[in-house]
Design a protein around this motif. Structure first.
Motif, PDB file in Angstrom:
ATOM      1  N   ILE A  53       2.909 -53.897   2.113  1.00 56.03           N
ATOM      2  CA  ILE A  53       2.079 -52.783   1.635  1.00 56.03           C
ATOM      3  C   ILE A  53       2.973 -51.639   1.181  1.00 56.03           C
ATOM      4  CG2 ILE A  53       0.429 -51.009   2.373  1.00 56.03           C
ATOM      5  CD1 ILE A  53      -0.755 -53.224   4.269  1.00 56.03           C
ATOM      6  N   LEU A  54       3.963 -51.283   1.994  1.00 46.84           N
ATOM      7  CA  LEU A  54       4.880 -50.198   1.641  1.00 46.84           C
ATOM      8  C   LEU A  54       5.656 -50.534   0.374  1.00 46.84           C
ATOM      9  CD1 LEU A  54       6.238 -49.254   5.184  1.00 46.84           C
ATOM     10  CD2 LEU A  54       4.500 -48.048   3.825  1.00 46.84           C
ATOM     11  N   LYS A  55       6.099 -51.772   0.262  1.00 53.50           N
ATOM     12  CA  LYS A  55       6.836 -52.196  -0.934  1.00 53.50           C
ATOM     13  C   LYS A  55       5.962 -52.058  -2.179  1.00 53.50           C
ATOM     14  CE  LYS A  55       9.518 -56.022  -2.811  1.00 53.50           C
ATOM     15  NZ  LYS A  55      10.010 -57.384  -2.605  1.00 53.50           N
ATOM     16  N   ALA A  56       4.691 -52.464  -2.086  1.00 52.40           N
ATOM     17  CA  ALA A  56       3.769 -52.363  -3.221  1.00 52.40           C
ATOM     18  C   ALA A  56       3.534 -50.911  -3.624  1.00 52.40           C
ATOM     19  CB  ALA A  56       2.440 -53.033  -2.874  1.00 52.40           C
ATOM     20  N   MET A  57       3.674 -49.997  -2.653  1.00 52.01           N
ATOM     21  CA  MET A  57       3.489 -48.570  -2.920  1.00 52.01           C
ATOM     22  C   MET A  57       4.778 -47.908  -3.397  1.00 52.01           C
ATOM     23  SD  MET A  57       0.357 -47.819  -2.137  1.00 52.01           S
ATOM     24  CE  MET A  57      -0.995 -48.516  -1.209  1.00 52.01           C
ATOM     25  N   GLY A  58       5.860 -48.684  -3.444  1.00 52.36           N
ATOM     26  CA  GLY A  58       7.145 -48.127  -3.849  1.00 52.36           C
ATOM     27  C   GLY A  58       7.799 -47.294  -2.758  1.00 52.36           C
ATOM     28  N   LEU A  59       7.436 -47.580  -1.505  1.00 52.82           N
ATOM     29  CA  LEU A  59       7.965 -46.828  -0.365  1.00 52.82           C
ATOM     30  C   LEU A  59       8.983 -47.681   0.386  1.00 52.82           C
ATOM     31  CD1 LEU A  59       4.546 -45.430   0.884  1.00 52.82           C
ATOM     32  CD2 LEU A  59       6.352 -44.142  -0.293  1.00 52.82           C
ATOM     33  N   PRO A  60       9.924 -47.038   1.069  1.00 54.18           N
ATOM     34  CA  PRO A  60      10.911 -47.806   1.824  1.00 54.18           C
ATOM     35  C   PRO A  60      10.268 -48.513   3.021  1.00 54.18           C
ATOM     36  CG  PRO A  60      11.166 -45.456   2.245  1.00 54.18           C
ATOM     37  CD  PRO A  60      10.139 -45.596   1.161  1.00 54.18           C
ATOM     38  N   GLU A  61      10.889 -49.589   3.473  1.00 53.15           N
ATOM     39  CA  GLU A  61      10.371 -50.365   4.606  1.00 53.15           C
ATOM     40  C   GLU A  61      10.250 -49.526   5.873  1.00 53.15           C
ATOM     41  OE1 GLU A  61      12.431 -53.962   5.552  1.00 53.15           O
ATOM     42  OE2 GLU A  61      12.082 -54.830   3.572  1.00 53.15           O
ATOM     43  N   ASP A  62      11.104 -48.501   5.990  1.00 55.85           N
ATOM     44  CA  ASP A  62      11.092 -47.683   7.204  1.00 55.85           C
ATOM     45  C   ASP A  62      10.222 -46.425   7.051  1.00 55.85           C
ATOM     46  OD1 ASP A  62      12.713 -46.320   5.423  1.00 55.85           O
ATOM     47  OD2 ASP A  62      14.286 -45.886   6.893  1.00 55.85           O
ATOM     48  N   PHE A  63       9.331 -46.420   6.051  1.00 52.98           N
ATOM     49  CA  PHE A  63       8.431 -45.282   5.859  1.00 52.98           C
ATOM     50  C   PHE A  63       7.640 -45.056   7.144  1.00 52.98           C
ATOM     51  CE2 PHE A  63       4.344 -43.417   4.510  1.00 52.98           C
ATOM     52  CZ  PHE A  63       4.790 -42.315   3.798  1.00 52.98           C
ATOM     53  N   ASP A  64       7.667 -43.827   7.637  1.00 52.43           N
ATOM     54  CA  ASP A  64       7.004 -43.486   8.891  1.00 52.43           C
ATOM     55  C   ASP A  64       5.556 -43.068   8.602  1.00 52.43           C
ATOM     56  OD1 ASP A  64       6.169 -42.512  11.352  1.00 52.43           O
ATOM     57  OD2 ASP A  64       7.741 -40.990  11.503  1.00 52.43           O
ATOM     58  N   LEU A  65       4.613 -43.819   9.135  1.00 52.61           N
ATOM     59  CA  LEU A  65       3.201 -43.510   8.907  1.00 52.61           C
ATOM     60  C   LEU A  65       2.795 -42.173   9.509  1.00 52.61           C
ATOM     61  CD1 LEU A  65       1.494 -46.993   9.380  1.00 52.61           C
ATOM     62  CD2 LEU A  65       2.302 -45.903   7.278  1.00 52.61           C
ATOM     63  N   ASN A  66       3.606 -41.648  10.425  1.00 58.41           N
ATOM     64  CA  ASN A  66       3.338 -40.334  11.005  1.00 58.41           C
ATOM     65  C   ASN A  66       4.214 -39.243  10.409  1.00 58.41           C
ATOM     66  OD1 ASN A  66       1.177 -40.692  12.923  1.00 58.41           O
ATOM     67  ND2 ASN A  66       2.584 -42.018  14.034  1.00 58.41           N
ATOM     68  N   SER A  67       4.812 -39.526   9.260  1.00 59.11           N
ATOM     69  CA  SER A  67       5.630 -38.510   8.591  1.00 59.11           C
ATOM     70  C   SER A  67       4.722 -37.545   7.833  1.00 59.11           C
ATOM     71  CB  SER A  67       6.615 -39.163   7.619  1.00 59.11           C
ATOM     72  OG  SER A  67       5.917 -39.726   6.518  1.00 59.11           O
TER      73      SER A  67
END
Length: 142
Positions: A53-67
């Motif tokens: 899901i993060l990859k499809a959004m162009g976000l890094p694998e370690d994207f913090d959902l609480n960021s």
């Protein structure tokens, strides 16, 4: 159901940085009635598909959902209606996430200022109370 309990400083920073509007309906929301919503649902944190899901959004694998990048103000009803809905990686949705990333530093500054101001106000209130109660010497008053 929300897993994260947000502090008043976090709530204030998110509310202020995002223009005091619900990110879903774009209508004004008061700080008192506002809920903090995760754009990418927090419930996906342990989901095996999160990396895809993060990859499809162009976000890094370690994207913090609480960021700060993933947190927005919302009305309670809007937040409940959205629930754990996963948005498709459309240009509009990706733009919403990009704006969150761009505002992250500002949200952190608002958060830190809120905490600093709160500590100063609390300290100042205590000094004033001590002065009114006659507990401060003239030297301390200066």
């Amino acid at each position: 159901m929300a897993k994260t309990n947000f502090t008043q400083a976090q709530r204030y920073a998110i509310f202020t940085a995002h223009g005091e509007k619900c990110w879903i309906c774009r209508e004004p929301v008061s700080l008192a009635e506002m809920e903090v919503d995760h754009v990418i649902p927090e419930s996906l944190a342990e989901h095996p598909a999160l990396k895809n899901i993060l990859k499809a959004m162009g976000l890094p694998e370690d994207f913090d959902l609480n960021s700060w990048a993933n947190l927005r103000p919302s009305h309670r009803d809007c937040n409940r209606d959205k629930g754990a809905h996963r948005f498709k990686p459309s240009p509009m949705f990706i733009m919403i996430l990009e704006k969150g990333i761009e505002k992250s530093d500002h949200v952190q500054e608002l958060h830190d200022t809120f905490l600093s101001d709160r500590k100063l106000n609390t300290s100042f209130s205590r000094v004033l109370a001590a002065a009114q109660e006659g507990k401060l010497s003239p030297e301390q008053m200066r």
